[in-house]
Design an enzyme around this catalytic site. Structure first.
Site, short mmCIF file in Angstrom:
data_model
loop_
_atom_site.label_atom_id
_atom_site.label_comp_id
_atom_site.label_asym_id
_atom_site.label_seq_id
_atom_site.Cartn_x
_atom_site.Cartn_y
_atom_site.Cartn_z
N GLU A 176 0.25 19.63 7.57
CA GLU A 176 0.66 20.37 6.37
C GLU A 176 1.31 21.68 6.77
O GLU A 176 2.37 22.06 6.26
CB GLU A 176 -0.53 20.66 5.45
CG GLU A 176 -1.07 19.46 4.70
CD GLU A 176 -2.09 18.66 5.50
OE1 GLU A 176 -2.31 18.97 6.69
OE2 GLU A 176 -2.67 17.72 4.95
N ASP A 219 -9.23 -5.94 3.36
CA ASP A 219 -7.99 -6.54 2.87
C ASP A 219 -7.96 -8.05 3.13
O ASP A 219 -7.12 -8.75 2.58
CB ASP A 219 -6.77 -5.94 3.60
CG ASP A 219 -6.44 -4.55 3.09
OD1 ASP A 219 -6.81 -4.25 1.95
OD2 ASP A 219 -5.83 -3.78 3.85
N ASP A 224 -4.35 -4.17 6.58
CA ASP A 224 -4.86 -4.04 7.94
C ASP A 224 -6.38 -4.00 7.99
O ASP A 224 -6.98 -4.31 9.00
CB ASP A 224 -4.26 -2.81 8.62
CG ASP A 224 -4.45 -1.54 7.81
OD1 ASP A 224 -5.13 -1.61 6.75
OD2 ASP A 224 -3.94 -0.49 8.22
N LYS A 263 -3.44 31.31 2.73
CA LYS A 263 -3.05 30.21 1.83
C LYS A 263 -4.24 29.27 1.72
O LYS A 263 -4.98 29.08 2.68
CB LYS A 263 -1.81 29.49 2.35
CG LYS A 263 -1.98 28.81 3.72
CD LYS A 263 -0.69 28.09 4.11
CE LYS A 263 -0.90 27.00 5.14
NZ LYS A 263 -1.26 27.45 6.49
N SER A 310 -6.65 29.14 5.03
CA SER A 310 -6.32 29.56 6.38
C SER A 310 -5.31 30.69 6.28
O SER A 310 -4.82 30.97 5.18
CB SER A 310 -5.75 28.37 7.19
OG SER A 310 -4.52 27.97 6.62
N ASP A 362 0.86 -1.18 0.00
CA ASP A 362 0.00 0.00 0.00
C ASP A 362 0.89 1.22 0.00
O ASP A 362 1.90 1.25 0.70
CB ASP A 362 -0.88 0.00 1.25
CG ASP A 362 -2.19 -0.70 0.99
OD1 ASP A 362 -2.69 -0.60 -0.15
OD2 ASP A 362 -2.70 -1.36 1.91
N THR A 418 -14.46 28.03 3.74
CA THR A 418 -13.49 28.96 3.13
C THR A 418 -12.39 28.23 2.37
O THR A 418 -11.85 28.74 1.39
CB THR A 418 -12.82 29.82 4.21
OG1 THR A 418 -12.13 28.93 5.12
CG2 THR A 418 -13.83 30.62 4.98
N ARG A 419 -12.08 27.05 2.80
CA ARG A 419 -10.98 26.24 2.24
C ARG A 419 -9.68 27.04 2.16
O ARG A 419 -8.96 26.99 1.19
CB ARG A 419 -11.37 25.67 0.88
CG ARG A 419 -12.39 24.54 1.06
CD ARG A 419 -12.60 23.80 -0.21
NE ARG A 419 -13.18 24.67 -1.21
CZ ARG A 419 -13.01 24.53 -2.51
NH1 ARG A 419 -12.22 23.59 -2.97
NH2 ARG A 419 -13.58 25.36 -3.36
N ASP A 425 -0.41 27.44 12.44
CA ASP A 425 -1.24 26.37 11.85
C ASP A 425 -0.89 25.03 12.48
O ASP A 425 0.26 24.57 12.38
CB ASP A 425 -0.96 26.34 10.33
CG ASP A 425 -1.89 25.39 9.60
OD1 ASP A 425 -2.57 24.58 10.29
OD2 ASP A 425 -1.91 25.43 8.35
#
Lengths: 572, 680
Positions: free
Chosen positions: B349, B520, B516, B393, B381, B308, B378-379, B345
């Site tokens: 990410e 699977d 897992d 961004k 920050s 995976d 808003t997508r 943040d």
């Protein structure tokens, strides 16, 4: 020089022959179909077989065994009744039951160990039907078994359709037999037999000649010179890795081997078909490098053993020390042939499982005895037709098992895994040889009254061990010096002959049948390839280790002991 | 690996005194005929020892010299004991390893949940499969099982050695819990998955205990071959007196037994069980619980690894990798703006953006300001600074709208940059301040450090790697190229995995996969090696044939190595054992017949002092080589990533050629030491 010519010629002839054999045995169409196909159809109709019907390994083995039983009964009957049957101009009597049993088994197993002298104890009919039929068919049986095994190790003829674990089609036994006899062996024999007749080998149905020797005053008033259809029999004897001659002294007799050219032709025919089988095998499994591997392994052993034999015969015979000047060993040799030709013949005939002789092996130096015995113990340096390669495959599987482990994967050959079942079968074969050979040698030696040895000590041991080794290897050459033809020798060799032949064919067939049905893994960087120098080297080591280590003590007590004792002047 | 933290001394290379004592006692206990008969080669030696002992006693009572036969008897006994010791040491280590795992849950009690919702307090050993137990913060989980209610953070350090807590949640792919681990927060209800004595650990312990251990297929085949060799040499030795008598030589029974023992493959015969157990131990040491010895062995045959992407090849979270300024914005401006926008943040990410900016040399410190968190509406920050400056961004289209609303000029190269990042498999984050668009941050799934090298090693060993991912083909191809996998499956669904495994198997290849989730499970069961993550669901753990306690998918690579090592060690020692015979022959054969056939003295290549010392030297070598090779048997032959051909050449050289040469030297050396002692 002569040696190089003989080998060069054999390989040169074997190459196109092998390719032709592949075409024949794969049943591919050829221009010769016009000649052979109608005859084959007749034979199939007479045998009531369908040549297109495939057999799995069990049916193939059953057909093989069945044909052996039928031939055994037929030949045995002829030997026991030859006195009353036609074509017996010299009035040869019936054979004794034990010699008949031994002779039948001996020729059925492509061994041709002879406990009789052909010209005196067999009628023309017995020679022609009993002997020649078996000499013709027994090598073909070996070839058929080899072809079936080769089909098996790459998955059988139905590899594309069959699912994992399903029985695989290894071909049709009757079709293989018919095609190999008609299209390969018969034409070859015809050619060689004509060439030998041209060189002066007799081919007649007339009775023995009687001659008055020029020096008849010296004690022999008249001499009987037995003749007969000799040359066809010599041809099949040489080509079919048979070795059983018309005459007792075999190819040392001028009537079987009259000229240097006939000697060359006969030497070249010994390894011809076994070598051709190697070329055929490469074509069968679709790998040229497989042929190269076999040639490399067998060639190395061949060179080593032949060198040992030839150099050993260049040395003077210890018994003649002080009598003649330090010339090469000439005892028991044809003056015409000399030491090199005789030693070459001895080396080849034991390697190739032929067993015909042109000199007395008994009188050869111990080094030659060691070379010839080792060749027969290994029994796959060229080897018998088909059987030699089967022997090669057995060692290849065992080497692949040990080497496969060393590469960190479950051992496999051509992508098919060697597992407990295969190893069990192969182990049985490994164990059989020393038990039979050493056991019987020990018994025979412990009861000297039944062995009737002509020599004591090392050489006597060599004689006994050679006889059994030759029988087990289905070679048939004799060290001589034993009172063979007795119940003990006939019956013990009878058993050894059978044990040396049938397991050596049936077990590879079973292994191939079981490998064929397995899932085949494609080759990758992590898979062990057998067609590499490294593997070839490993195989040589395994062969020497397995075939010779188990027999080292007996060889030490036989030829090696003799050699060392002769070398050391202060013997007992 | 992080596995060695919790292991007791017994599990690390060295043996402590208790384990050593245990092994010594074990090696004597294994002399019992029933135990000895499991190993045909060593059983033959045992029988030989008894016969020699009988001859010694007989000679002693009939007042004949018996010193030599007594010495032979003693050395043969030692040979058997050494072989037993090898097996016992391996067992002791394995048991120590397993015990240290098991002891963590020895005396736990459990709160079993009744049907009516009430609770009984019962000892953990009484729990049955299907029972439900409630476990709260600060309590230990009494048995292996699945979380069926609730979510909790759990400390698995006792089992895995990993101290960071892990999250286990009912109804997810991370619902599996192990007995003996501790709940740190919240309350969960666990459904017990195993009966007492049947847990993975119990099964693993059975695999390392000689008596109940099943021989693996290759081991069985090798045992057959070794037995055949033993029979061959039995025939050789048994027929020797008959042959020798004919040439006027006498062969003494004790000498013949000495010859037999030297010839049969005692080295590999004695070490074979230890090698097998040690293989299991190595798996256990890597925190892998194999359900059968066969599974470990098969791992060496693997041709294809299905992995995976997430968590195995990549870290799974998207990380900032590149800053792409647009318009006339300079590199550093974008870098510092990105840093400031992300300082507060908390998302992975955001942290990765800060990290990247710092790596690129940014030294700017935070200046306060109000953090505007990311919302689904808003997508984006960002930060609003007190001085009025604004940093944002966010996703490309959200930022587009935001910028247009403020009547900013959209630089021409913005869309090109965004597209290029997307095509390479990354996620573009557009950065802007209150005046203009600054540039784009590329977030991409980062390939784990060292993965590429591992794959290259696997390729050298002939193992292909296939990456499985739910990503679109474009993204998948980019990551596949970066990680150096041989092939990839994009937009893969669970049934695609199963199909892929079947296809590979039809092609004759052996397939391993890691999984897992419950979905699977079919693929894990179909694969030749199914490595289930311990954190995974019970279904997955049942379907696989191995469980990784660390839940580390890269462990599969270690498993392949352990499997190969197991086979290579067996093959190498077999070769070594067989090659040794050459020298032993040259030592013993001349010695046996020295009295009766002096000419055979020429075979005494090593010029050993006397027949007696020749035989004893060969026997001593034969006995001592076993303990000398125990460390190798336990550790395993080192596996280097190379092709089969190269591996074979190397091992043939070391163990084949070495096996021929070494005994010549060693026997000569022993002879030099022994002969003065015997010389009197």
């Amino acid at each position: 020089m002569e040696i190089l010519i003989a080998f060069g010629l054999a390989i040169l002839l074997a190459w196109p022959l092998g390719r032709y054999m592949a075409v024949v045995m794969q049943g591919r169409a050829s221009r010769l179909d016009i000649v052979f196909a109608p005859v084959e159809r007749l034979i199939y109709r007479w045998l009531r077989v369908d040549p297109a019907r495939g057999m799995d390994w069990r049916s193939y083995a059953a057909a093989f065994l069945g044909s052996n039983v039928a031939l055994f009964v037929l030949a045995f009957t002829v030997f026991m009744t030859q006195a009353w049957l036609p074509l017996n101009p010299d009035g040869v009597p019936n054979m004794s039951w034990h010699t008949a049993l031994h002779t039948t088994m001996s020729f059925l197993t492509n061994t041709d160990q002879q406990h009789y002298s052909g010209q005196a104890q067999l009628s023309y009919l017995a020679q022609m039907t009993g002997i020649v039929t078996l000499q013709m068919l027994s090598p073909v049986m070996g070839l058929a078994a080899l072809v079936a095994v080769l089909r098996g190790i790459v998955g059988g003829l139905n590899v594309a359709q069959a699912r994992e674990g399903e029985p695989r089609d290894l071909g049709n036994y009757w079709a293989d037999m018919t095609r190999a006899t008609l299209r390969i062996l018969l034409p070859l024999c015809l050619v060689l037999s004509l060439a030998l007749t041209w060189q002066g080998v007799p081919a007649t149905f007339g009775g023995a000649h009687h001659a008055v020797p020029v020096d008849s005053a010296a004690g022999m008033a008249s001499q009987t010179i037995p003749v007969g259809p000799v040359s066809p029999m010599v041809a099949i004897k040489q080509l079919g890795t048979n070795g059983g001659g018309w005459y007792g002294p075999n190819s040392a007799v001028p009537l079987e081997n009259p000229t240097p050219l006939s000697n060359l032709l006969e030497v070249v025919s010994i390894p011809l078909l076994p070598m051709a089988c190697i070329f055929m095998a490469g074509a069968f499994v679709g790998r040229r490098r497989f042929t190269a591997l076999i040639f490399a392994v067998m060639g190395t052993l061949c060179i080593a053993l032949t060198t040992l034999a030839v150099t050993s015969e260049q040395h003077p015979n210890a018994a003649a020390h002080g009598i003649v000047a330090d010339a090469p060993n000439m005892e028991g040799k044809e003056q015409r042939l000399g030491p090199v030709d005789s030693a070459l013949w001895a080396a080849l005939t034991t390697q190739v499982n032929n067993g015909s002789v042109n000199a007395m092996h008994d009188s050869m130096n111990p080094g030659t005895g060691l070379a010839t015995m080792s060749a027969m113990l290994i029994n796959m340096v060229w080897g018998g037709i088909g059987c030699g390669l089967l022997g090669f495959l057995i060692y290849m599987w065992i080497t692949a098992f040990v080497c496969g482990l060393m590469t960190g994967r479950t051992p496999e050959v051509f992508g098919r895994k060697l597992e407990t079942r295969e190893i069990k079968l192969l182990s049985a074969l490994l164990v059989l040889q020393p038990i039979v050979l050493l056991g019987l040698t020990a018994i025979a030696l412990s009861v000297p009254s039944i062995t009737g040895n002509s020599n004591p000590a090392f050489h006597g041991l060599s004689q006994v061990f050679y006889e059994y080794t030759s029988a087990y290897a289905n070679n048939g050459s004799g060290f001589a010096g034993l009172s063979s033809g007795t119940v003990w020798w006939d019956m013990s060799c009878f058993v050894v002959l059978a044990l040396g032949r049938f397991p050596a064919i049936l077990i590879p067939l079973a292994v191939a049948g079981s490998l064929a049905a397995k899932r085949a893994a494609p080759a990758g960087n992590g898979t062990l390839r057998v067609e590499t120098p490294t593997f070839g080297f490993a195989m040589l080591a395994v062969i020497v280790l397995f075939a010779l280590l188990s027999f080292m003590p007996v060889l030490v007590l036989g030829p090696i002991g003799e050699w060392l004792s002769l070398a050391a002047p202060s013997i007992r | 690996m992080n596995s060695s933290v919790s292991q007791s001394a017994a599990t690390r290379g060295t043996l402590d005194a208790t384990a050593l004592r245990e092994a010594v006692i074990g090696s004597v206990a294994k002399l019992a005929p029933r135990a000895a008969a499991r190993n045909p080669v060593m059983f033959t030696v045992s029988v030989g020892t008894v016969i020699c002992a009988a001859f010694t006693v007989h000679a002693a009572f009939t007042a004949q010299p018996f010193g030599f036969s007594a010495a032979v008897t003693l050395i043969l006994l030692l040979t058997v004991l050494f072989a037993n010791f090898a097996e016992a040491v391996a067992e002791a280590r394995g048991r120590g390893q397993a015990q240290s795992l098991r002891s963590t849950r020895a005396e736990l009690s459990a709160r079993r949940v009744r049907a009516d919702g009430g609770e009984d307090i019962v000892p953990a050993t009484q729990l049955r499969r299907g029972d439900r137990v409630r476990v709260s913060a600060g309590e230990a989980i009494p048995a292996d099982g699945d979380v069926v209610e609730g979510v909790a953070s759990i400390n698995e350090a006792a089992v895995t050695g990993e101290s960071a807590p892990v999250l286990r949640e009912a109804g997810t792919d991370r619902s599996g819990v192990i007995g003996g681990t501790w709940v740190l927060s919240d309350v969960i209800v666990v459904e017990v998955a195993t009966d007492p004595g049947d847990s993975f650990l119990d099964r693993m312990i059975a695999l390392v205990e000689g008596a109940s251990r099943q021989k693996t297929p290759n081991e069985l085949a090798l045992t057959v071959l070794l037995s055949a060799l033993t029979i061959v040499f039995l025939a050789v030795v048994a027929t020797l007196p008959g042959q020798a008598a004919f040439v006027g030589a006498k062969a003494d029974v004790v000498l013949l037994i000495a010859l037999l023992v030297c010839l049969i493959p005692t080295t590999i015969g004695g070490l074979l069980p230890a090698i097998g157990i040690a293989g299991m131990n190595r798996a256990l040491k890597a925190n892998i619980i194999a359900k059968s010895g066969k599974a470990v062995e098969v791992a060496g045959d693997i041709d294809v690894l299905l992995l995976d992407k997430t968590g195995t090849i990549t870290h799974g979270d998207r990380r900032a990798t590149v800053f792409v300024p647009v318009g006339d914005v300079r590199d550093v401006e974008l870098r510092d703006a990105a840093l400031l926008a992300s300082l507060a943040d908390p998302t992975p990410e955001g942290k990765s953006i800060v990290q990247l900016a710092r790596e690129r040399g940014s030294v700017i410190e935070g200046r306060g300001g109000e953090f505007v968190p990311f919302t689904a509406q808003t997508r984006m920050s960002g930060v609003d600074f007190p001085d009025g400056r604004v940093l944002r961004k966010g996703s490309s289209d959200a930022m587009h709208t935001w910028a247009s609303a403020r009547a900013m000029v959209i630089p021409g190269d913005l869309s090109t940059a965004v597209e290029r990042i997307a095509r390479a498999g990354g996620t573009p984050l557009v950065v802007a301040d209150d005046r203009r668009l600054l540039g784009v941050i590329a977030l991409s799934d980062v390939v784990k450090h060292g993965v590429r090298e591992r794959f290259a090693q696997l390729r050298a060993m002939g193992v292909r790697t296939v990456m499985i991912t739910g990503d679109n083909p474009l993204t998948a191809a980019a990551i596949a190229a970066e990680a150096g996998v041989d092939d990839f499956m994009a937009e893969a669904r669970p049934e695609d995995k199963l199909q892929r495994i079947r296809d590979e198997q039809t092609g004759g290849r052996m397939v391993a996969m890691v999984g897992d989730g419950t979905n699977d499970a079919p693929a894990l069961a179909q694969a030749d090696i199914g490595l289930a993550m311990n954190s995974g669901t019970q279904a997955a753990r049942e379907a696989g044939n191995m469980v990784d306690l660390d839940s580390d998918p890269t462990k599969l690579l270690a498993v392949v190595e352990i499997g190969k090592q197991l086979l290579i060690t067996r093959g190498a020692l077999t070769t070594f054992s067989l090659a040794n015979d050459v020298a032993k022959y040259f030592a013993i054969i001349p010695a046996i017949f020295a009295g009766s056939i002096p000419a055979l003295g020429a075979l005494n290549l090593m010029h050993l002092a006397s027949p007696t010392s020749a035989v004893l030297s060969a026997l001593v070598f034969n006995a001592l080589i076993i303990p000398a090779l125990i460390p190798l048997a336990l550790r395993g032959v080192r596996v280097r990533p190379m092709s089969a051909e190269a591996l074979l050449r190397r091992n043939l050289l070391i163990y084949g050629a070495g096996g021929v040469v070494l005994p010549f030297i060693a026997i000569k050396a022993i002879d030099l030491l022994l002969s003065p002692l015997l010389g009197a």
